[in-house]
Design a protein around this motif. Structure first.
Motif, PDB file in Angstrom:
ATOM      1  N   LYS A  58      -5.552   7.660  20.942  1.00  0.00           N
ATOM      2  CA  LYS A  58      -6.884   8.274  20.926  1.00  0.00           C
ATOM      3  C   LYS A  58      -6.911   9.629  21.649  1.00  0.00           C
ATOM      4  CE  LYS A  58      -9.522   4.010  20.386  1.00  0.00           C
ATOM      5  NZ  LYS A  58      -8.368   3.285  19.828  1.00  0.00           N
ATOM      6  N   PHE A  59      -5.903  10.474  21.334  1.00  0.00           N
ATOM      7  CA  PHE A  59      -5.827  11.788  21.942  1.00  0.00           C
ATOM      8  C   PHE A  59      -6.648  12.846  21.178  1.00  0.00           C
ATOM      9  CE2 PHE A  59      -1.368  10.826  23.770  1.00  0.00           C
ATOM     10  CZ  PHE A  59      -1.945  10.282  24.903  1.00  0.00           C
ATOM     11  N   ARG A  60      -7.046  12.548  19.928  1.00  0.00           N
ATOM     12  CA  ARG A  60      -7.763  13.478  19.043  1.00  0.00           C
ATOM     13  C   ARG A  60      -6.862  14.620  18.557  1.00  0.00           C
ATOM     14  NH1 ARG A  60     -10.299   9.510  19.221  1.00  0.00           N
ATOM     15  NH2 ARG A  60     -12.445   9.253  19.899  1.00  0.00           N
ATOM     16  N   LEU A  61      -6.109  15.217  19.471  1.00  0.00           N
ATOM     17  CA  LEU A  61      -5.287  16.374  19.088  1.00  0.00           C
ATOM     18  C   LEU A  61      -4.189  15.994  18.095  1.00  0.00           C
ATOM     19  CD1 LEU A  61      -4.949  18.016  22.605  1.00  0.00           C
ATOM     20  CD2 LEU A  61      -6.172  18.922  20.637  1.00  0.00           C
ATOM     21  N   ILE A  62      -3.737  14.756  18.145  1.00  0.00           N
ATOM     22  CA  ILE A  62      -2.697  14.326  17.200  1.00  0.00           C
ATOM     23  C   ILE A  62      -3.241  14.359  15.782  1.00  0.00           C
ATOM     24  CG2 ILE A  62      -1.213  12.408  16.510  1.00  0.00           C
ATOM     25  CD1 ILE A  62      -1.049  11.582  19.411  1.00  0.00           C
ATOM     26  N   LEU A  63      -4.489  13.899  15.631  1.00  0.00           N
ATOM     27  CA  LEU A  63      -5.100  13.915  14.299  1.00  0.00           C
ATOM     28  C   LEU A  63      -5.365  15.348  13.831  1.00  0.00           C
ATOM     29  CD1 LEU A  63      -5.555  11.436  12.660  1.00  0.00           C
ATOM     30  CD2 LEU A  63      -7.955  11.437  13.312  1.00  0.00           C
ATOM     31  N   VAL A  64      -5.724  16.227  14.766  1.00  0.00           N
ATOM     32  CA  VAL A  64      -5.913  17.643  14.411  1.00  0.00           C
ATOM     33  C   VAL A  64      -4.611  18.209  13.858  1.00  0.00           C
ATOM     34  CG1 VAL A  64      -6.371  19.955  15.319  1.00  0.00           C
ATOM     35  CG2 VAL A  64      -7.746  18.027  16.115  1.00  0.00           C
ATOM     36  N   ALA A  65      -3.495  17.949  14.577  1.00  0.00           N
ATOM     37  CA  ALA A  65      -2.199  18.457  14.122  1.00  0.00           C
ATOM     38  C   ALA A  65      -1.806  17.825  12.791  1.00  0.00           C
ATOM     39  CB  ALA A  65      -1.139  18.163  15.184  1.00  0.00           C
ATOM     40  N   GLY A  66      -2.047  16.522  12.627  1.00  0.00           N
ATOM     41  CA  GLY A  66      -1.660  15.838  11.401  1.00  0.00           C
ATOM     42  C   GLY A  66      -2.392  16.366  10.176  1.00  0.00           C
ATOM     43  N   THR A  67      -3.710  16.544  10.293  1.00  0.00           N
ATOM     44  CA  THR A  67      -4.468  17.051   9.145  1.00  0.00           C
ATOM     45  C   THR A  67      -4.123  18.514   8.859  1.00  0.00           C
ATOM     46  OG1 THR A  67      -6.295  17.493  10.678  1.00  0.00           O
ATOM     47  CG2 THR A  67      -6.430  15.491   9.358  1.00  0.00           C
ATOM     48  N   LEU A  68      -3.838  19.283   9.911  1.00  0.00           N
ATOM     49  CA  LEU A  68      -3.458  20.684   9.710  1.00  0.00           C
ATOM     50  C   LEU A  68      -2.132  20.783   8.961  1.00  0.00           C
ATOM     51  CD1 LEU A  68      -3.851  23.717  10.265  1.00  0.00           C
ATOM     52  CD2 LEU A  68      -2.681  23.402  12.446  1.00  0.00           C
ATOM     53  N   VAL A  69      -1.141  20.026   9.423  1.00  0.00           N
ATOM     54  CA  VAL A  69       0.179  20.073   8.787  1.00  0.00           C
ATOM     55  C   VAL A  69       0.129  19.475   7.382  1.00  0.00           C
ATOM     56  CG1 VAL A  69       2.527  19.176   8.950  1.00  0.00           C
ATOM     57  CG2 VAL A  69       1.410  20.074  10.983  1.00  0.00           C
ATOM     58  N   GLY A  70      -0.633  18.376   7.213  1.00  0.00           N
ATOM     59  CA  GLY A  70      -0.772  17.779   5.886  1.00  0.00           C
ATOM     60  C   GLY A  70      -1.398  18.739   4.898  1.00  0.00           C
ATOM     61  N   THR A  71      -2.452  19.437   5.322  1.00  0.00           N
ATOM     62  CA  THR A  71      -3.096  20.429   4.458  1.00  0.00           C
ATOM     63  C   THR A  71      -2.126  21.552   4.128  1.00  0.00           C
ATOM     64  OG1 THR A  71      -5.216  19.972   5.519  1.00  0.00           O
ATOM     65  CG2 THR A  71      -5.051  22.020   4.282  1.00  0.00           C
TER      66      THR A  71
END
Length: 545
Positions: free
Chosen positions: A326-339
């Motif tokens: 639940k760091f939030r930043l991991i999901l930010v990085a994941g969606t950015l790289v996925g996009t």
């Protein structure tokens, strides 16, 4: 998710019922490139080869390519041949600021034939073609494709009574020629109505009926070879729906909402971010399922498919780590790289070929393809996530190391876990590749460039993880090494296939994009150096004070 996929698969089965009048031509089976595909795919691929796009002046490829054959003289002065290489333009005495040329401009004089002789001499010596000769080879292929379609030799639409090689339009017997003439007359009437912006329902229905009559006659020639209706429907649906494009749209929406959560501390928006991310992931998965169903193989046989697969894996790993930490930043990085991955795959078709191709002979093992290639490339997804997290970490170091200690610690934890996941997949992936190499080539390990760079990447990440465990690398070192070591993955993933072009993995070789990939790597190395200098300056200032 299973239910969603079942519903989605059911939707494409019903597509013809909702298709527009005149769309039956899209579903006409064509033999090309070692498989049976819909005319929709065939025409898109041919126009992409010649023009570089799947539409010409807003008109569909199904219309354009058919008119090449029905009226080739009408295309003599049309600027439909794309030439982007400046060296080729100079060699042909053509303006460098122009991208599209007519057949008259390119092929009418002796210059093109002289360049073709140079290219053939290069091929005879079996030297690796540099970008100039690769561009010449593409131009030769564009010329070949247009000429063969115009002559009716490339469009193979009738199964043979015996054997597997389908019959082209130029070689059809009198009965099939008559049927073909019927539907081409209906086709001309229909595109005339479309061009005049008049009611096309009657001409569309007539075209559909004529295409159906032609298909019935063709099927009677050899019913067993004409049994591809379900996969043809699936492929046309895949072409029209473009699930990966929808996937990156939803990933980007998730990323945007997560940015608001991250910057404005709006935790209430997390549910919306998860919904967008979930929709993107389902569509990403759906695209994979469609490609798998159409080709009867795992969709990881070329650079395009591995990029899309890595984007999928990045989002999956980011979601799992986010749920745990639940760091939030991991999901930010994941969606950015996925996009980023899916957008690159969508906008660079000249480098990342999105067409559906049969397996190369050396890869004709779905079992090994699935467990080796998918295992290796999913490790790249974890390393890509670490890379994306490192980019965010560098931003925090620029904004203030002391002020954002909590965020930096969270990022470094994400990087460490991502690297561990990557190594956990890459190590067995390499071993499985060795077993497959022994099965296919008679040896476990041969220092082939692909094998060697995969091993270098593994050793690089193992060195970082061990150094971190032993305390040799601190938080900033983890951020830096996550960026630097990903260069090893880029070399193993892209460099061996598109730069070195050597070794037994020749089925994956390609060309193009070197300048963009080099700039991407160089820009990140410069960013690391810049952040390091800024950080050192701040530390020196604090020590002095």
């Amino acid at each position: 998710m299973k239910n969603i996929l079942i519903v989605a698969m059911a939707l494409f089965m019903a597509v013809p019922a909702f298709a527009k009048d005149g769309d039956a031509l899209k579903y006409l089976p064509v033999q090309d490139g070692g498989r049976i595909k819909p005319y929709d795919s065939f025409s898109r691929e041919m126009l992409e080869i010649v023009y570089g796009k799947t539409k010409y002046e807003g008109r569909a490829a199904t219309e354009i390519v058919m008119t090449w054959m029905l009226s080739p003289q009408a295309w003599q002065d049309k600027k439909i041949f794309e030439v982007r290489n400046h060296q080729v333009l100079t060699s042909m005495n053509l303006p460098k600021d122009q991208r599209y040329f007519s057949g008259e401009e390119l092929f009418a004089g002796d210059r093109f034939n002289l360049l073709r002789q140079e290219l053939q001499a290069k091929r005879d010596t079996k030297e690796k073609l540099n970008p100039y000769f690769q561009a010449l080879q593409r131009l030769e292929n564009q010329y070949f494709v247009f000429q063969e379609i115009a002559a009716g030799r490339m469009l193979k639409i009738v199964p043979p009574k015996e054997g597997d090689a389908w019959i082209s339009v130029a070689d059809m017997d009198a009965t099939m020629q008559e049927k073909f003439m019927d539907f081409t007359k209906a086709f001309v009437n229909h595109i005339g109505a479309v061009a005049a912006a008049s009611d096309t329902s009657a001409t569309g229905k007539e075209l559909d009926a004529k295409v159906a009559a032609f298909e019935e006659a063709a099927k009677a020639n050899n019913p067993a070879l004409y049994d591809h209706a379900t996969k043809i429907k699936a492929e046309v649906h895949y072409n029209n729906f473009h699930p990966f494009r929808w996937a990156y749209i939803f990933y980007f929406l998730a990323f945007t909402v997560l940015l608001l959560v991250w910057t404005l501390k709006k935790e209430s928006l997390m549910k919306i971010a998860w919904v967008f991310l979930g929709l993107g992931f389902v569509l990403n998965t759906y695209g994979f399922v469609l490609r798998m169903y159409i080709m009867d193989r795992a969709p990881v046989t070329n650079m395009y498919e591995t990029v899309v697969w890595v984007a999928w894996g990045t989002v999956l790993f980011a979601a799992i780590l986010e749920i745990i930490y639940k760091f939030r930043l991991i999901l930010v990085a994941g969606t950015l790289v996925g996009t980023f991955g899916l957008v690159i795959a969508d906008f660079a078709p000249a480098v990342l070929d999105p067409t559906l191709q049969p397996l190369e002979p050396v890869l004709r093992s779905n079992y090994w393809l699935t467990i080796h290639v998918m295992t290796i490339t999913i490790s790249y997804a974890a390393f890509f996530l670490a890379f994306g997290l490192a980019d965010i970490g560098l931003i925090y170091y620029l904004r203030g190391e002391e002020k954002f200690q909590k965020e930096i610690r969270a990022i470094v934890s994400g990087i460490y876990r991502s690297m561990q996941i990557g190594v956990a997949f890459l190590a067995p992936g390499i071993i499985l590749g060795g077993i497959w190499a022994d099965y296919s080539w008679g040896r476990f390990w041969g220092w082939d460039p692909k094998e060697t760079w995969a091993l270098i990447a593994l050793l690089g990440y193992l060195a970082v993880l061990h150094a971190r465990y032993a305390g040799f690398i601190k938080n900033f070192g983890m951020v830096v090494t996550a960026v630097i070591t990903f260069s090893l993955v880029i070399m193993a993933w892209y460099g061996v296939n598109f730069v070195l072009g050597a070794g037994l993995h020749s089925y994956g070789f390609g060309a193009g994009g070197v300048e963009y990939v080099s700039a991407f790597v160089a820009a990140h190395i410069l960013l690391v150096i810049y952040v390091g200098i800024v950080r050192r300056g701040k530390q020196t200032t604090q020590t002095t004070n």
